[in-house]
Design a protein around this motif. Structure first.
Motif, mmCIF file in Angstrom:
data_model
loop_
_atom_site.group_PDB
_atom_site.id
_atom_site.type_symbol
_atom_site.label_atom_id
_atom_site.label_comp_id
_atom_site.label_asym_id
_atom_site.label_seq_id
_atom_site.Cartn_x
_atom_site.Cartn_y
_atom_site.Cartn_z
ATOM 1 N N ARG A 9 0.629 -1.144 -0.109
ATOM 2 C CA ARG A 9 0.126 0.118 0.093
ATOM 3 C C ARG A 9 0.851 1.238 -0.074
ATOM 4 O O ARG A 9 1.939 1.357 0.551
ATOM 5 N N PRO A 10 0.410 2.214 -0.499
ATOM 6 C CA PRO A 10 1.290 3.513 -0.798
ATOM 7 C C PRO A 10 1.175 4.203 0.798
ATOM 8 O O PRO A 10 0.284 4.046 1.494
ATOM 9 N N GLN A 11 2.383 4.779 1.144
ATOM 10 C CA GLN A 11 2.476 5.401 2.304
ATOM 11 C C GLN A 11 2.594 7.066 2.018
ATOM 12 O O GLN A 11 3.519 7.316 1.310
#
Length: 137
Positions: A9-11
Motif C-alpha cells: 500500500r502507498p504510504q
C-alpha cells in the motif's frame, strides 16, 4: 518475485495540496464538512450581518423600508441567499447528527441515504426561499 505477493500500500508522509484535492470523499463526509462550513458562516455573519439587519428591520417602519430598498440590490440578495443556504443546510444536517447521536442510521448505507436527504431537503428549501426572495411569487 511471484504473483501471489501482496501489493504494498502507498504510504503518504508528506501530503501536498494536489493530493488532498484528488481524494474522493463519501457523501456523508461532504455533508459533515459543509455542516462545519455553514456553522462557521452563520457564526461569523451573526454579529456582522444578521443582528444589525434584524435590529434595523424592527426599529421603525422607515428603517424597514430603507432596509428593503437596500436588499433589493441583486448582490445583497445573493448574500442573503448564501445565508439562507447556510441556515438550511446547518439545520438539516443538525437533525441528521441528532439522529446519529441516538444511534439511528449509523451503518454505511443509512449514512449515505441521510446525507443525500440533507442535501436534497436543504437545497429544495433554499430554492423555495430563494424564489420568494427574488420575487417569483
Amino acid at each position: 518475485m511471484s504473483d501471489t505477493a501482496p501489493k504494498q500500500r502507498p504510504q503518504y508522509r508528506n501530503i501536498s495540496v494536489p493530493q488532498i484535492l484528488s481524494y474522493r470523499l463519501p457523501l456523508a463526509a461532504k455533508a459533515s464538512i459543509l455542516h462545519r462550513v455553514s456553522g462557521a458562516l452563520l457564526f461569523l455573519c451573526l454579529p456582522l450581518v444578521i443582528l444589525p439587519l434584524f435590529a434595523l428591520s424592527v426599529s421603525s417602519p422607515e428603517s424597514f423600508a430603507s432596509l428593503r430598498s437596500y436588499v433589493d440590490n441583486p448582490f445583497c440578495k445573493l448574500i442573503v441567499l448564501a445565508l439562507i443556504w447556510g441556515y438550511m443546510h446547518h439545520f438539516c444536517a443538525g437533525i441528521r447528527y441528532l439522529c446519529l447521536d441516538l444511534q439511528m442510521g449509523n451503518d454505511k448505507h443509512s449514512a449515505k441515504k441521510s446525507a443525500t436527504a440533507v442535501f436534497a431537503v436543504s437545497l429544495v428549501l433554499t430554492a423555495i426561499f430563494g424564489l420568494k426572495l427574488f420575487g417569483v411569487w
